[in-house]
Design a protein around this motif. Structure first.
Motif, PDB file in Angstrom:
ATOM      1  N   ASN A  65       0.907  -1.317  -0.191  1.00  0.00           N
ATOM      2  CA  ASN A  65      -0.146   0.183   0.037  1.00  0.00           C
ATOM      3  C   ASN A  65       0.828   1.149   0.085  1.00  0.00           C
ATOM      4  N   LEU A  66       0.904   1.904  -1.318  1.00  0.00           N
ATOM      5  CA  LEU A  66       1.843   3.199  -1.206  1.00  0.00           C
ATOM      6  C   LEU A  66       0.896   4.365  -1.409  1.00  0.00           C
ATOM      7  N   ASN A  67      -0.441   4.221  -0.901  1.00  0.00           N
ATOM      8  CA  ASN A  67      -1.620   5.411  -1.163  1.00  0.00           C
ATOM      9  C   ASN A  67      -0.925   6.537  -0.488  1.00  0.00           C
ATOM     10  N   GLY A  68      -0.839   7.800  -1.314  1.00  0.00           N
ATOM     11  CA  GLY A  68      -0.118   8.876  -0.625  1.00  0.00           C
ATOM     12  C   GLY A  68       1.380   9.095  -0.228  1.00  0.00           C
ATOM     13  N   ALA A  69       1.902   7.833  -0.519  1.00  0.00           N
ATOM     14  CA  ALA A  69       3.419   7.917  -0.058  1.00  0.00           C
ATOM     15  C   ALA A  69       4.335   8.780  -0.784  1.00  0.00           C
ATOM     16  N   ASN A  88      -2.568   8.547  -5.294  1.00  0.00           N
ATOM     17  CA  ASN A  88      -1.964   9.825  -5.026  1.00  0.00           C
ATOM     18  C   ASN A  88      -0.650   9.885  -4.458  1.00  0.00           C
ATOM     19  N   ALA A  89       0.002   8.632  -4.923  1.00  0.00           N
ATOM     20  CA  ALA A  89       1.657   8.502  -4.623  1.00  0.00           C
ATOM     21  C   ALA A  89       2.549   9.546  -5.352  1.00  0.00           C
ATOM     22  N   ASP A  90       3.514   9.864  -4.900  1.00  0.00           N
ATOM     23  CA  ASP A  90       4.434  10.947  -5.640  1.00  0.00           C
ATOM     24  C   ASP A  90       5.732  10.377  -5.885  1.00  0.00           C
ATOM     25  N   PHE A  91       6.095   9.798  -7.358  1.00  0.00           N
ATOM     26  CA  PHE A  91       6.983   9.271  -7.814  1.00  0.00           C
ATOM     27  C   PHE A  91       8.061  10.133  -8.616  1.00  0.00           C
ATOM     28  N   SER A  92       7.695  11.402  -8.198  1.00  0.00           N
ATOM     29  CA  SER A  92       8.535  12.384  -9.115  1.00  0.00           C
ATOM     30  C   SER A  92      10.008  12.269  -9.057  1.00  0.00           C
ATOM     31  N   GLY A  93      10.678  12.328 -10.243  1.00  0.00           N
ATOM     32  CA  GLY A  93      12.072  12.119 -10.316  1.00  0.00           C
ATOM     33  C   GLY A  93      12.565  10.758  -9.906  1.00  0.00           C
ATOM     34  N   ALA A  94      11.661   9.689  -9.490  1.00  0.00           N
ATOM     35  CA  ALA A  94      12.185   8.527  -9.277  1.00  0.00           C
ATOM     36  C   ALA A  94      12.546   7.722 -10.511  1.00  0.00           C
ATOM     37  N   ASP A  95      13.650   6.782 -10.076  1.00  0.00           N
ATOM     38  CA  ASP A  95      14.223   5.938 -11.165  1.00  0.00           C
ATOM     39  C   ASP A  95      13.374   4.591 -11.091  1.00  0.00           C
ATOM     40  N   GLY A 103      -0.509  -4.483 -13.118  1.00  0.00           N
ATOM     41  CA  GLY A 103      -1.603  -4.695 -12.301  1.00  0.00           C
ATOM     42  C   GLY A 103      -1.658  -3.658 -10.933  1.00  0.00           C
ATOM     43  N   SER A 104      -0.776  -2.712 -11.138  1.00  0.00           N
ATOM     44  CA  SER A 104      -0.867  -1.716 -10.135  1.00  0.00           C
ATOM     45  C   SER A 104      -1.931  -0.665 -10.269  1.00  0.00           C
ATOM     46  N   ASN A 105      -2.225   0.012  -9.292  1.00  0.00           N
ATOM     47  CA  ASN A 105      -3.452   1.133  -9.316  1.00  0.00           C
ATOM     48  C   ASN A 105      -2.545   2.233  -9.021  1.00  0.00           C
ATOM     49  N   LEU A 106      -2.248   3.251 -10.020  1.00  0.00           N
ATOM     50  CA  LEU A 106      -1.562   4.433  -9.653  1.00  0.00           C
ATOM     51  C   LEU A 106      -2.486   5.792 -10.047  1.00  0.00           C
ATOM     52  N   THR A 107      -3.626   5.501  -9.703  1.00  0.00           N
ATOM     53  CA  THR A 107      -4.656   6.632  -9.989  1.00  0.00           C
ATOM     54  C   THR A 107      -4.275   7.990  -9.024  1.00  0.00           C
ATOM     55  N   LYS A 108      -3.928   8.942  -9.926  1.00  0.00           N
ATOM     56  CA  LYS A 108      -3.710  10.316  -9.386  1.00  0.00           C
ATOM     57  C   LYS A 108      -2.443  10.364  -9.050  1.00  0.00           C
ATOM     58  N   ALA A 109      -1.390   9.413  -9.400  1.00  0.00           N
ATOM     59  CA  ALA A 109      -0.143   9.256  -8.896  1.00  0.00           C
ATOM     60  C   ALA A 109       0.634  10.486  -9.654  1.00  0.00           C
ATOM     61  N   THR A 110       1.809  11.018  -9.078  1.00  0.00           N
ATOM     62  CA  THR A 110       2.642  11.892 -10.026  1.00  0.00           C
ATOM     63  C   THR A 110       3.870  11.118 -10.348  1.00  0.00           C
ATOM     64  N   LEU A 111       4.168  11.272 -11.578  1.00  0.00           N
ATOM     65  CA  LEU A 111       5.376  10.492 -12.078  1.00  0.00           C
ATOM     66  C   LEU A 111       6.216  11.517 -12.989  1.00  0.00           C
ATOM     67  N   LYS A 120       7.476  -2.306 -16.737  1.00  0.00           N
ATOM     68  CA  LYS A 120       6.584  -3.322 -17.309  1.00  0.00           C
ATOM     69  C   LYS A 120       5.095  -2.360 -16.765  1.00  0.00           C
ATOM     70  N   LEU A 121       4.179  -2.447 -17.727  1.00  0.00           N
ATOM     71  CA  LEU A 121       3.223  -1.677 -17.506  1.00  0.00           C
ATOM     72  C   LEU A 121       1.696  -2.485 -17.349  1.00  0.00           C
ATOM     73  N   GLY A 122       1.960  -3.619 -17.768  1.00  0.00           N
ATOM     74  CA  GLY A 122       0.621  -4.488 -18.236  1.00  0.00           C
ATOM     75  C   GLY A 122      -0.341  -4.227 -17.112  1.00  0.00           C
ATOM     76  N   GLY A 123      -1.708  -3.930 -17.332  1.00  0.00           N
ATOM     77  CA  GLY A 123      -2.679  -3.742 -16.333  1.00  0.00           C
ATOM     78  C   GLY A 123      -2.665  -2.631 -15.307  1.00  0.00           C
ATOM     79  N   VAL A 124      -1.637  -1.680 -15.704  1.00  0.00           N
ATOM     80  CA  VAL A 124      -1.731  -0.600 -14.644  1.00  0.00           C
ATOM     81  C   VAL A 124      -2.883   0.429 -14.914  1.00  0.00           C
ATOM     82  N   ILE A 125      -3.330   0.793 -13.646  1.00  0.00           N
ATOM     83  CA  ILE A 125      -4.187   1.845 -13.885  1.00  0.00           C
ATOM     84  C   ILE A 125      -3.511   3.246 -13.447  1.00  0.00           C
ATOM     85  N   LEU A 126      -3.738   3.938 -14.534  1.00  0.00           N
ATOM     86  CA  LEU A 126      -3.026   5.529 -14.493  1.00  0.00           C
ATOM     87  C   LEU A 126      -4.130   6.715 -14.525  1.00  0.00           C
ATOM     88  N   LYS A 127      -5.226   6.236 -14.239  1.00  0.00           N
ATOM     89  CA  LYS A 127      -6.238   7.373 -14.303  1.00  0.00           C
ATOM     90  C   LYS A 127      -6.005   8.678 -13.367  1.00  0.00           C
TER      91      LYS A 127
END
Length: 131
Positions: A65-69, A88-95, A103-111, A120-127
């Motif tokens: 669970n990385l919600n809001g991390a 809502n996780a923030d991966f700004s500048g992450a490598d 299969g991950s849910n990255l809804t509203k995540a920052t990348l 590997k992005l198969g089935g990722v939710i990036l809404k």
């Protein structure tokens, strides 16, 4: 490791590399710059944790669970994030090169400025994600 053992290591070394800390609740903890290299964090609750500049190289985070991390500038190369929830996780500048996000849910995540080569992005939710 137990929750108490993890807390002791965080206070003394910030080194949790190659440790099994699966299924612990580490939500809202400040773990800025901690070394998780090669560790097993499967099923860990890291919601709203500060994980800036952490080393997650080849770390197993399956189902975490990385919600809001906050994972700004984290080294997540070759990490297994299969099935994580990172709303809502923030991966700004992450490598994230060569990481598994299938299969991950990255809804509203920052990348923003995240390195995503070979991910590997198969089935990722990036809404509503920003990247």
């Amino acid at each position: 490791l137990s929750f108490d053992e993890v807390n002791l290591l965080l206070k003394t070394t910030k080194d949790l590399s190659y440790k099994d800390i699966s299924n612990l609740d580490l939500s809202k903890k400040n773990m800025n710059g901690v070394n998780f290299r090669g560790a097993d964090l499967s099923g860990v609750n890291l919601s709203e944790a500060n994980l800036n500049s952490g080393d997650f190289y080849e770390t197993k985070l399956v189902g975490a669970n990385l919600n809001g991390a906050i994972l700004k500038n984290a080294d997540m190369r070759k990490a297994d994030l299969g099935g994580v929830t990172g709303i809502n996780a923030d991966f700004s500048g992450a490598d994230l090169r060569n990481a598994n996000l299938a299969g991950s849910n990255l809804t509203k995540a920052t990348l923003i400025k995240a390195k995503l080569d070979g991910v590997k992005l198969g089935g990722v939710i990036l809404k509503d994600a920003v990247y």
